[in-house]
Design an enzyme around this catalytic site. Sequence first.
Site: not given
Lengths: 459, 129
Positions: A150-152
């Site tokens: 998720y995300c980074f």
Amino acid sequence: MSETQTKAITSPLTFLVEQSTKNMQAGWNITKHMLGIDWAKTSQSPRDEVYSDGKATLWHYRSNQVRFGPPVLLIPSLVSRAFILDLQPGNSLVEHLVGQGLDVYMMDWGEPDEADAANTLETYTHHMLPRAVREIDRRHQGSGVTLFGYCFGGVLTLLYAASHPEDPVANLVQLATPVDFEQMPKSMRIAGSGGVDPDHVVDETGNVPAAAVRRSFSFLTPTADISTIADFFEKAHDDKFLNNYQAMTSWTRNHVPFPGAAFRQTVTMLQENNAIVNNTLVLNGTPVDLADITVPFLNILGEKDHIVPPEGSEPLAAMIGSDDKTDLRLNAGHVGMIIGSSSRKRHMPAISEWIVERSYGSGEGPKSAAAAKVAAKRKPRAKKATRPRATKTAAAAKTGVAAKTGVAAKNGVAKKATEKAVAKKAAPGKKAVASKKAASAKKATASTNGTAPANGAAS
Amino acid sequence: MKPLWRQLFDSVEQNAAPLMQDATASPAFADFMKVAAKITNDVNRQGEAMTRQWLHMWNLPAAGDVSSLKKKIGSLENEVRSLQRMVEENQRLQRETLEVAQAAFVDEIDLEIDDNDADEAPVDLQVAS
């Protein structure tokens, strides 16, 4: 008195009573909120710690309804709290996945301090993630792992999967993963490229402080904080709203520091050189190519994502080497993809459906080619295990020891095990039993206690 | 229906939000942040140097000393962790190599079993001494 007259008198009264009750409730709720009483609890799914590595902890979520494999490993971002993936009961990605019969793990990066200031991207992609994936794979007898970033955290899983194609990754799911950093909001790219010197952002601990991380997000929507406060005062009488508000704000206002070395690398390599899109990634001195990722791949984009706009993660699918790759576009924002009623009704089911389609049920074989590949790779001797043990045992004893030792020596290892077997076998008047289980280091035995039965006594 | 104060707030916010977003995304804002970060950094450094000098005069530790110590401890902790990882990785590699070798060992036995099966050799568990 007529009914109309009664209404005319009572409705203002009712209105006044309702308003007073609402205001009293709001006042009470605000007081409790300020004092921190009955604050909303987050991350409530039952879980057990598998191990911890520095600040990072690998969690396993308890479930007695696991129906599918391989297990799913959730990788949250480095700069925010992991509990966003398990916010609250009824509003949790973890809970949903567990409910769908998946076995769920999560890597919580913890809160970095001085000891983590030197953590580079490789610390995560070449040490922590490989260890977690191998540990889960080992716990599940080589079933492989579905990685979910998720995300980074998605960037980390991508870099890991591309640089470790031999590792048991069965499927790869990327949620709001930034890859084209030129498409990222300008206010998120203030550091580097002639802007703010990264060294001026890093504090005395060697990390980017949590407050600076939070500030960079608040620059994206400068009025959001004030709007949230207005929402709070408008709806403070509503217990359910207050609960959600507290849970969300405890996440949005509670970031974690970004390890300094990883931050500098992110600014230089990922942002200034846009290395993922330009295919110039280098980790541990070795070029990394996303085309080396060949497992089934799901890229989830939020149409309303203001942190990682869809254009920022769109190029990903084209760069991956998988034959089975899917872009899932959700009409949601960065957090709305996994939190909220729309997510519960539409987004999370779509995600889990993709995963389940590429998983295998308990007692079944792997459904996807990649899962089958992982399973085949991890259980190469399954066919031979069906051979009758008596024959093996007898022949093993008969063939003598020299050949066995030769094989072991040829491989340059296992000397201790073979030497042990040689010593026992060479003992005069003794009888040896070699079995399939002797192949295992710990179980390698040569029976020396009398005559072994012809049908194979080794167990 | 929203209360009046909220309606007023929303109307102001709706007009102000795009302007503020444009402002924070502008090159001028980036320049401002660059200068602000540099000034903050310099002020902090100079302030720290001054207080350190003063505290050291009284033989007292300053925040910089504590920070420096914490960094050293952190660096040591990190080094220990790296060593621990190396040891674990070595153990894992050894374990895997051992497994491969043992698998090959059993393969060899199996091959010889096949040969023996072909010759219909009698089963004899007695090992010649």
